[in-house]
Design a protein around this motif. Structure first.
Motif, PDB file in Angstrom:
ATOM      1  N   ARG A  91       0.883  -1.158   0.000  1.00 50.34           N
ATOM      2  CA  ARG A  91       0.000   0.000   0.000  1.00 50.34           C
ATOM      3  C   ARG A  91       0.920   1.206   0.000  1.00 50.34           C
ATOM      4  NH1 ARG A  91      -2.177  -4.054   2.442  1.00 50.34           N
ATOM      5  NH2 ARG A  91      -4.370  -4.550   2.167  1.00 50.34           N
ATOM      6  N   ILE A  92       1.003   1.855  -1.143  1.00 55.10           N
ATOM      7  CA  ILE A  92       1.963   2.925  -1.353  1.00 55.10           C
ATOM      8  C   ILE A  92       1.273   4.264  -1.130  1.00 55.10           C
ATOM      9  CG2 ILE A  92       3.484   4.015  -3.042  1.00 55.10           C
ATOM     10  CD1 ILE A  92       3.662   1.164  -4.355  1.00 55.10           C
ATOM     11  N   THR A  93       1.805   5.052  -0.206  1.00 56.14           N
ATOM     12  CA  THR A  93       1.258   6.366   0.096  1.00 56.14           C
ATOM     13  C   THR A  93       2.082   7.418  -0.619  1.00 56.14           C
ATOM     14  OG1 THR A  93       0.553   5.583   2.264  1.00 56.14           O
ATOM     15  CG2 THR A  93       0.659   7.961   1.947  1.00 56.14           C
ATOM     16  N   VAL A 145      -2.568   4.819  -1.779  1.00 57.33           N
ATOM     17  CA  VAL A 145      -3.268   5.588  -0.753  1.00 57.33           C
ATOM     18  C   VAL A 145      -2.779   7.023  -0.944  1.00 57.33           C
ATOM     19  CG1 VAL A 145      -3.669   5.922   1.709  1.00 57.33           C
ATOM     20  CG2 VAL A 145      -3.288   3.612   0.814  1.00 57.33           C
ATOM     21  N   TYR A 146      -3.715   7.936  -1.201  1.00 53.56           N
ATOM     22  CA  TYR A 146      -3.303   9.296  -1.538  1.00 53.56           C
ATOM     23  C   TYR A 146      -4.321  10.305  -1.024  1.00 53.56           C
ATOM     24  CZ  TYR A 146      -6.725  10.030  -5.263  1.00 53.56           C
ATOM     25  OH  TYR A 146      -7.883  10.239  -5.964  1.00 53.56           O
ATOM     26  N   LEU A 201      -2.221  10.633 -11.008  1.00 53.23           N
ATOM     27  CA  LEU A 201      -1.690   9.422 -10.401  1.00 53.23           C
ATOM     28  C   LEU A 201      -2.797   8.402 -10.163  1.00 53.23           C
ATOM     29  CD1 LEU A 201       0.658   7.839  -9.143  1.00 53.23           C
ATOM     30  CD2 LEU A 201       0.190   9.033  -6.995  1.00 53.23           C
ATOM     31  N   ALA A 202      -3.901   8.830  -9.573  1.00 50.29           N
ATOM     32  CA  ALA A 202      -5.011   7.915  -9.293  1.00 50.29           C
ATOM     33  C   ALA A 202      -5.563   7.308 -10.580  1.00 50.29           C
ATOM     34  CB  ALA A 202      -6.114   8.639  -8.535  1.00 50.29           C
ATOM     35  N   GLU A 203      -5.757   8.131 -11.602  1.00 52.76           N
ATOM     36  CA  GLU A 203      -6.265   7.630 -12.883  1.00 52.76           C
ATOM     37  C   GLU A 203      -5.319   6.611 -13.497  1.00 52.76           C
ATOM     38  OE1 GLU A 203      -9.121   7.943 -14.578  1.00 52.76           O
ATOM     39  OE2 GLU A 203      -9.937   9.056 -12.894  1.00 52.76           O
ATOM     40  N   ALA A 204      -4.015   6.853 -13.405  1.00 53.43           N
ATOM     41  CA  ALA A 204      -3.036   5.912 -13.964  1.00 53.43           C
ATOM     42  C   ALA A 204      -3.083   4.573 -13.243  1.00 53.43           C
ATOM     43  CB  ALA A 204      -1.632   6.512 -13.895  1.00 53.43           C
ATOM     44  N   SER A 221      -6.426   2.846 -14.285  1.00 53.55           N
ATOM     45  CA  SER A 221      -6.441   2.363 -15.665  1.00 53.55           C
ATOM     46  C   SER A 221      -5.486   1.196 -15.885  1.00 53.55           C
ATOM     47  CB  SER A 221      -6.167   3.490 -16.654  1.00 53.55           C
ATOM     48  OG  SER A 221      -4.988   4.151 -16.380  1.00 53.55           O
ATOM     49  N   ALA A 222      -4.543   1.000 -14.958  1.00 53.01           N
ATOM     50  CA  ALA A 222      -3.641  -0.156 -15.037  1.00 53.01           C
ATOM     51  C   ALA A 222      -4.167  -1.329 -14.214  1.00 53.01           C
ATOM     52  CB  ALA A 222      -2.245   0.241 -14.566  1.00 53.01           C
ATOM     53  N   GLY A 223      -5.402  -1.203 -13.713  1.00 53.02           N
ATOM     54  CA  GLY A 223      -6.017  -2.307 -12.984  1.00 53.02           C
ATOM     55  C   GLY A 223      -5.779  -2.303 -11.490  1.00 53.02           C
ATOM     56  N   GLY A 224      -5.193  -1.230 -10.966  1.00 47.38           N
ATOM     57  CA  GLY A 224      -4.898  -1.156  -9.540  1.00 47.38           C
ATOM     58  C   GLY A 224      -6.062  -0.642  -8.722  1.00 47.38           C
ATOM     59  N   LYS A 225      -5.847  -0.592  -7.413  1.00 46.85           N
ATOM     60  CA  LYS A 225      -6.851  -0.096  -6.481  1.00 46.85           C
ATOM     61  C   LYS A 225      -6.343   1.170  -5.816  1.00 46.85           C
ATOM     62  CE  LYS A 225      -8.973  -4.518  -5.735  1.00 46.85           C
ATOM     63  NZ  LYS A 225      -9.504  -5.485  -4.819  1.00 46.85           N
ATOM     64  N   VAL A 226      -7.284   2.084  -5.541  1.00 48.68           N
ATOM     65  CA  VAL A 226      -6.941   3.399  -5.009  1.00 48.68           C
ATOM     66  C   VAL A 226      -7.811   3.703  -3.800  1.00 48.68           C
ATOM     67  CG1 VAL A 226      -7.036   5.867  -5.531  1.00 48.68           C
ATOM     68  CG2 VAL A 226      -6.229   4.261  -7.272  1.00 48.68           C
ATOM     69  N   THR A 227      -7.192   4.249  -2.763  1.00 49.93           N
ATOM     70  CA  THR A 227      -7.925   4.736  -1.599  1.00 49.93           C
ATOM     71  C   THR A 227      -7.577   6.205  -1.425  1.00 49.93           C
ATOM     72  OG1 THR A 227      -7.812   2.588  -0.502  1.00 49.93           O
ATOM     73  CG2 THR A 227      -8.288   4.500   0.889  1.00 49.93           C
ATOM     74  N   GLY A 228      -8.605   7.054  -1.481  1.00 47.31           N
ATOM     75  CA  GLY A 228      -8.411   8.480  -1.268  1.00 47.31           C
ATOM     76  C   GLY A 228      -8.740   8.854   0.157  1.00 47.31           C
ATOM     77  N   VAL A 229      -7.870   9.623   0.798  1.00 46.77           N
ATOM     78  CA  VAL A 229      -8.081  10.069   2.168  1.00 46.77           C
ATOM     79  C   VAL A 229      -8.118  11.601   2.133  1.00 46.77           C
ATOM     80  CG1 VAL A 229      -7.161  10.076   4.510  1.00 46.77           C
ATOM     81  CG2 VAL A 229      -6.799   8.090   3.026  1.00 46.77           C
TER      82      VAL A 229
END
Length: 84
Positions: free
Chosen positions: A17-19, A51-52, A63-66, A69-77
């Motif tokens: 989980r990369i912040t 995580v951003y 960053l979130a869109e990239a 679109s590459a199939g990853g998961k995003v958590t916005g805080v």
């Protein structure tokens, strides 16, 4: 900037989980947008999670869109005071 699995994989070899802390604007140098796009694609492609700061504008949004679109998961805080 190059990302490879060997240099950035989690200690247990699993999902990270990369912040990332960065601006909600693009800044004055196009290289910033290119760099966060490349990082986002790597995060998503490798199956890691972002995580951003939660904004969908500027570098944060790019960053979130990239990642997505590459199939990853995003958590916005995002703090409630920014939402209200």
């Amino acid at each position: 900037m190059d990302f490879d699995r060997g240099s950035l994989v989690g200690l247990d070899g699993g999902i990270m989980r990369i912040t990332v802390f960065l601006g909600s604007m693009f800044g004055s140098r196009p290289v910033y947008k290119a760099a966060v796009t490349k990082l986002g694609r790597w995060i998503g492609k490798e199956g890691h999670r972002l995580v951003y700061g939660g904004s969908m504008t500027g570098l944060m949004g790019t960053l979130a869109e990239a990642v997505l679109s590459a199939g990853g998961k995003v958590t916005g805080v995002e703090p409630q005071m920014f939402i209200s």
